[in-house]
Design an enzyme around this catalytic site. Structure first.
Site, short mmCIF file in Angstrom:
data_model
loop_
_atom_site.label_atom_id
_atom_site.label_comp_id
_atom_site.label_asym_id
_atom_site.label_seq_id
_atom_site.Cartn_x
_atom_site.Cartn_y
_atom_site.Cartn_z
N ASP A 187 0.82 -1.19 -0.03
CA ASP A 187 -0.20 -0.17 0.00
C ASP A 187 0.91 1.17 0.12
OD1 ASP A 187 -2.77 -0.49 -0.23
OD2 ASP A 187 -2.82 -1.07 1.78
N VAL A 188 1.82 1.40 1.06
CA VAL A 188 2.68 2.44 0.94
C VAL A 188 3.59 2.58 -0.44
CG1 VAL A 188 4.80 3.41 2.18
CG2 VAL A 188 2.89 2.31 3.41
#
Length: 402
Positions: A186-187
């Site tokens: 996600d990051v």
């Protein structure tokens, strides 16, 4: 493009008098994303000066309910990725709210969304509809698995950790697969989206035209697997779990000292010689089994106990000080609070405060350092629809000419 006026009583740019605006000041971001990848991307843009309007459903971003832990009853997950934004709650199934969302998209420089494929089309908020009204818009779509056969799959980081192969690399060699302790993809996906947006802005400055930026969690994951994915596609080798060992370097793992483990790395032959000198075992670097990295890697099972024997003579922190003083890469295995404290000791000032007064909220500093236009922390993470009234009035008014 026109920008959102500050709410009544709101200090738009708290900070030292005369401090420069951020490098993205004057850009309006319509943030139709939720959870992590999109909000992380838009927070980075907001830290650098962009005006971000967070559009939420009446129920709010899902992460508002992801608790514990909490601060003042609010999920710290939500707080971690939503500073410097203004919130408006819009029910897109209601005509008036849908019209407001369309107007926001028409005024925006950048739109970020992570809806399922086609989910925004019925509201006239898909790329084709928005770019038809706003040809200069940079429209960024974040998905789990792209727009082809994977479009129907829900895009959660843990699923991507599994299907990408990361979990096959994480854990003890003879144990079960483990997920990473943070939603790493996600990051990464949020970072890739931000980079794509900045590249598209550069192109727009040259041509005046916007474009569609698309990033998927799986694509970001495979890119982020770097040498491990490279082993597959370039070397025909399938990597496997090795616990804390590295497939291509030794030492590059935690090793036990007298009272606990210490990460120790020798990234090249010179660093290994220095390590051996500090350990009081210079003969190891002259041993033909260990002189070169490929030899150390092949003979790691013979070298490891020899290093451990010497490390057992002192504590981990004693070795950390001496090895660091001599340029050997090493570090204690901290808890997260220890990591924050360590960064503070090094002068990195990792904790910043967003906003002022009773709503001031601590968070982690934007990692990008800019000498002329540094990141700023103007607003705390917004309450649901906190700025709704001001934003609706602004959207109902005339557009300014930029």
């Amino acid at each position: 493009m026109s920008s959102v006026p500050p709410a009544a009583g709101e200090t738009d740019e708290p900070g030292p008098p005369g401090a420069p605006p951020g490098p993205l000041a004057g850009l309006l971001v319509a943030d139709f994303s939720r959870i992590l990848a999109g909000p992380y991307c838009t927070m980075l843009l907001a830290d650098l000066g962009a005006e971000v309007v967070k559009v939420e459903s009446p129920g709010g971003d899902d992460t508002r309910t992801w608790m514990p832990p909490v601060r003042d009853g609010v999920s710290t997950y939500y707080l971690a990725v939503n500073r410097n934004k203004r919130s408006v709650a819009l029910d897109l199934t209601e005509p008036a709210d849908c019209a407001a969302a369309q107007e926001l998209a028409a005024r925006a420089d950048i739109l970020v969304e992570n809806f399922k494929l086609g989910g925004l089309a019925r509201f006239g908020l898909d790329y084709e509809s928005v770019s038809d009204r706003n040809p200069a818009v940079i429209y960024a779509s974040i998905s789990g698995f792209g727009t082809g056969a994977g479009a129907v799959l829900p895009g959660y980081d843990l699923v991507v950790q599994a299907v990408s192969g990361l979990m096959s690399l994480t854990g003890e060699a003879d144990g079960e697969p483990f997920r990473a302790g943070v939603a790493v993809f996600d990051v990464m996906c949020g970072l890739h989206a931000a980079i794509g947006i900045l590249a598209a802005l550069h192109h727009r400055a040259e041509t005046g035209r916007g474009q569609h930026v698309e990033v998927s969690l799986l694509s970001a994951a495979l890119s982020g697997l770097v040498n491990q994915a490279g082993a597959v596609v370039a070397g025909g080798v399938v990597p496997y779990r090795m616990g804390n060992s590295h497939p291509s370097l030794f030492p590059y793992e935690p090793l036990p000292a007298a009272d606990g483990e210490l990460i120790i790395i020798a990234g090249n032959d010179g660093q290994f010689r220095k390590l051996c000198e500090v350990l009081g075992a210079p003969e190891l670097s002259g041993d033909a089994r260990f002189a070169r990295n490929k030899d150390r890697t092949a003979n790691r099972d013979q070298l490891r106990p020899l290093l451990i024997e010497r490390l057992a003579r002192r504590t981990a922190m004693e070795w950390f000080r001496d090895l660091s003083d001599n340029g050997v890469a090493c570090g204690p295995i901290n808890t997260v609070d220890g990591g924050v404290a360590f960064a503070q000791q090094l002068g990195l000032d990792p904790v910043v405060t967003a906003g002022q007064g009773a709503r001031a909220m601590p968070g982690i500093r934007n990692p990008i350092g800019l000498s002329a236009t540094p990141a700023r922390y103007r607003l705390p993470p917004p309450e649901l629809d906190e700025h709704g009234a001001e934003i609706r009035r602004w959207l109902a008014g005339p557009r300014s000419i930029s």
